[in-house]
Design an enzyme around this catalytic site. Sequence first.
Site, PDB file in Angstrom:
ATOM      1  N   GLU A 190     -22.943  13.334  -9.623  1.00 44.80           N
ATOM      2  CA  GLU A 190     -21.920  14.360  -9.388  1.00 44.80           C
ATOM      3  C   GLU A 190     -20.947  14.487 -10.560  1.00 44.80           C
ATOM      4  OE1 GLU A 190     -19.864  14.034  -5.621  1.00 44.80           O
ATOM      5  OE2 GLU A 190     -18.526  15.691  -6.144  1.00 44.80           O
ATOM      6  N   LYS A 224     -15.361  10.341   2.045  1.00 48.72           N
ATOM      7  CA  LYS A 224     -16.454  10.709   1.123  1.00 48.72           C
ATOM      8  C   LYS A 224     -15.960  10.582  -0.314  1.00 48.72           C
ATOM      9  CE  LYS A 224     -19.317  13.379  -1.423  1.00 48.72           C
ATOM     10  NZ  LYS A 224     -19.108  13.842  -2.798  1.00 48.72           N
ATOM     11  N   ASP A 248     -26.786  -3.210  -2.494  1.00 46.57           N
ATOM     12  CA  ASP A 248     -27.337  -2.416  -1.402  1.00 46.57           C
ATOM     13  C   ASP A 248     -26.252  -1.455  -0.904  1.00 46.57           C
ATOM     14  OD1 ASP A 248     -28.240  -1.485   1.065  1.00 46.57           O
ATOM     15  OD2 ASP A 248     -29.238  -3.368   1.567  1.00 46.57           O
ATOM     16  N   HIS A 286     -13.037  20.252 -11.190  1.00 49.39           N
ATOM     17  CA  HIS A 286     -14.423  20.020 -10.787  1.00 49.39           C
ATOM     18  C   HIS A 286     -15.343  21.071 -11.409  1.00 49.39           C
ATOM     19  CE1 HIS A 286     -17.455  18.290  -8.131  1.00 49.39           C
ATOM     20  NE2 HIS A 286     -17.902  19.536  -7.967  1.00 49.39           N
TER      21      HIS A 286
HETATM   22  P1  NDP Z   1     -32.104 -12.820  -1.739  1.00 51.82           P
HETATM   23  O1  NDP Z   1     -33.217 -12.945  -0.768  1.00 51.82           O
HETATM   24  O2  NDP Z   1     -32.450 -12.360  -3.110  1.00 51.82           O
HETATM   25  O3  NDP Z   1     -31.364 -14.234  -1.774  1.00 51.82           O
HETATM   26  C1  NDP Z   1     -30.400 -14.579  -2.690  1.00 51.82           C
HETATM   27  C2  NDP Z   1     -31.040 -15.323  -3.857  1.00 51.82           C
HETATM   28  O4  NDP Z   1     -30.091 -15.631  -4.824  1.00 51.82           O
HETATM   29  C3  NDP Z   1     -31.674 -16.617  -3.397  1.00 51.82           C
HETATM   30  O5  NDP Z   1     -32.967 -16.681  -3.922  1.00 51.82           O
HETATM   31  C4  NDP Z   1     -30.800 -17.686  -4.027  1.00 51.82           C
HETATM   32  O6  NDP Z   1     -31.533 -18.773  -4.451  1.00 51.82           O
HETATM   33  C5  NDP Z   1     -30.289 -16.964  -5.253  1.00 51.82           C
HETATM   34  N1  NDP Z   1     -29.037 -17.521  -5.756  1.00 51.82           N
HETATM   35  C6  NDP Z   1     -28.852 -17.971  -7.015  1.00 51.82           C
HETATM   36  N2  NDP Z   1     -27.593 -18.388  -7.185  1.00 51.82           N
HETATM   37  C7  NDP Z   1     -26.952 -18.224  -6.016  1.00 51.82           C
HETATM   38  C8  NDP Z   1     -25.615 -18.469  -5.585  1.00 51.82           C
HETATM   39  N3  NDP Z   1     -24.701 -18.988  -6.389  1.00 51.82           N
HETATM   40  N4  NDP Z   1     -25.301 -18.162  -4.313  1.00 51.82           N
HETATM   41  C9  NDP Z   1     -26.199 -17.613  -3.478  1.00 51.82           C
HETATM   42  N5  NDP Z   1     -27.491 -17.381  -3.819  1.00 51.82           N
HETATM   43  C10 NDP Z   1     -27.867 -17.675  -5.093  1.00 51.82           C
HETATM   44  O7  NDP Z   1     -30.991 -11.858  -1.258  1.00 51.82           O
HETATM   45  P2  NDP Z   1     -30.018 -11.894  -0.018  1.00 51.82           P
HETATM   46  O8  NDP Z   1     -30.324 -12.942   0.981  1.00 51.82           O
HETATM   47  O9  NDP Z   1     -28.661 -11.897  -0.596  1.00 51.82           O
HETATM   48  O10 NDP Z   1     -30.347 -10.502   0.672  1.00 51.82           O
HETATM   49  C11 NDP Z   1     -30.016  -9.307   0.025  1.00 51.82           C
HETATM   50  C12 NDP Z   1     -31.223  -8.387   0.006  1.00 51.82           C
HETATM   51  O11 NDP Z   1     -31.671  -8.170   1.352  1.00 51.82           O
HETATM   52  C13 NDP Z   1     -30.881  -7.050  -0.541  1.00 51.82           C
HETATM   53  O12 NDP Z   1     -31.934  -6.636  -1.385  1.00 51.82           O
HETATM   54  C14 NDP Z   1     -30.829  -6.159   0.710  1.00 51.82           C
HETATM   55  O13 NDP Z   1     -31.111  -4.823   0.368  1.00 51.82           O
HETATM   56  C15 NDP Z   1     -31.879  -6.780   1.584  1.00 51.82           C
HETATM   57  N6  NDP Z   1     -31.832  -6.587   3.019  1.00 51.82           N
HETATM   58  C16 NDP Z   1     -30.780  -6.007   3.668  1.00 51.82           C
HETATM   59  C17 NDP Z   1     -30.752  -5.904   5.035  1.00 51.82           C
HETATM   60  C18 NDP Z   1     -29.552  -5.337   5.699  1.00 51.82           C
HETATM   61  O14 NDP Z   1     -28.590  -5.018   5.030  1.00 51.82           O
HETATM   62  N7  NDP Z   1     -29.525  -5.163   7.017  1.00 51.82           N
HETATM   63  C19 NDP Z   1     -31.887  -6.379   5.863  1.00 51.82           C
HETATM   64  C20 NDP Z   1     -32.907  -7.007   5.082  1.00 51.82           C
HETATM   65  C21 NDP Z   1     -32.887  -7.103   3.733  1.00 51.82           C
HETATM   66  P3  NDP Z   1     -31.852 -20.014  -3.476  1.00 51.82           P
HETATM   67  O15 NDP Z   1     -32.783 -19.504  -2.433  1.00 51.82           O
HETATM   68  O16 NDP Z   1     -32.449 -21.005  -4.387  1.00 51.82           O
HETATM   69  O17 NDP Z   1     -30.555 -20.460  -2.900  1.00 51.82           O
END
Ligand code: NDP
Length: 422
Positions: A79, A262, A278, A377
């Site tokens: 936009e 918005k 996200d 705009h």
């Molecule tokens: P991830 O599954 O990518 O998990 C976070 C990753 O970051 C883990 O692998 C973790 O490693 C790593 N990590 C590294 N450093 C850190 C730190 N300091 N603190 C925390 N984690 C760290 O993502 P999320 O669990 O955050 O989930 C987000 C994703 O899920 C987005 O892509 C979202 O779009 C999607 N999603 C959203 C939903 C919703 O909003 N309702 C439903 C389902 C999915 P380790 O495992 O080694 O700790």
Amino acid sequence: MTFSNFYKKTREDRINILKEEQIISNESADKLLNNQTLDVNIAGKMAENHIGTFALPFGVVNNFIVNNKPYTIPMVTEEPSVIAACNNAAKTIGKSGGFSADILDRKMIGQVALYDVENIDLALENLQREGTSLLKLANEAHPSIVKRGGGACDISHEIINFEDTSFLVVYLTVDVKEAMGANILNTMLEAIKPTLETLTNGTALMGILSNYATKSLVKATCTIDVSTLNKDILEARNIAHKISLASKLAQADVYRATTHNKGIFNGIDAIVIASGNDWRAVEAACHAYAVKDNKYRGLATWNFDKNSDKLNGELTLPMPVASVGGSIGLNDTVKIAHEIMNNPDAKTLATIIVSVGLAQNFAALKALVSVGIQQGHMKLHAKSLAMLAGANESEADIVAKKLTQEKHINLATAQQILETIR
Ligand code: NDP
């Protein structure tokens, strides 16, 4: 000074300024210069039925002050005028010290909903007794987050009745550290589901993160010296008064509140998308928060304090964003966006994003109650109209400039102008 007339520079010059100011590395500057964005092969592993990548404009706002620190803000938006408006607000509010922002909490909530629980009293008694072991079970399902100093830290429950159905909903609160936490929570919730069924003698309908992130609230504020709103102090006070009236209207009228919000998301979505977060999760959380008092309201509020000649702005939002996880480490442009902000941690990023929302709201309200939104705009929209009319790169600026001098800034006028210059 460094960024003065930034908007008048070429794309290459802007990138070079970011490099010279050590906001981005040489390598990132080269990637930007070559427009090297998301690698097509990586994209193919991120989403399904992949046929390519999809581009949007990527810009920046300089000297955006949050908690006394200047940031360069990366913004992705289709936009026209969003980035210019944010820039303008950053400049005005910067004269009064910028934004202050506080994280009120930074945890995520998930829920397991159970139904057909025959003996509620017994189920509640069992849940109460087993709270600590349920937290332990959740943490065992995702030990790495515990090692990082986070993990499941609270469990509670509520009975929710709807029509002829009674749900027993168990809420799990998790410290997700630098992640957004959806996958972390979903893993934990699915791990405790069977035990919850045993303890309640009910059936689990689902276990999933809640996007209503009320334990990830961020409050951004600013206090603007009214004298900075206009050279004429009486007109400046008039603008401040009208901004506070506009704020009241957004509290009272849902038609206005929706547009008010918005405008906030013009800025928030742009930085959330740039940061690889996200944006559906952020939108869902914030719109639910807008209706927390059972009435959809404007999220940002403004109050003109006539005694001190200050205009006080405030925006509190759930901001479940991450500095790691999801697609953040995969997309080169997203990595550059984080670099542009000096790689903030998740909490700092959340404070920047909510401050951008407040800035965007200020810019919109100031324009609306003074010159109107269309003047600025349409000036910026003229370039898009010129290209829609079929102007090539060298013609677009000429058509846009002539178009802004016309009474009717629209596609038909752009086409007429294009014909006259060809
Ligand atoms: P991830 O599954 O990518 O998990 C976070 C990753 O970051 C883990 O692998 C973790 O490693 C790593 N990590 C590294 N450093 C850190 C730190 N300091 N603190 C925390 N984690 C760290 O993502 P999320 O669990 O955050 O989930 C987000 C994703 O899920 C987005 O892509 C979202 O779009 C999607 N999603 C959203 C939903 C919703 O909003 N309702 C439903 C389902 C999915 P380790 O495992 O080694 O700790």
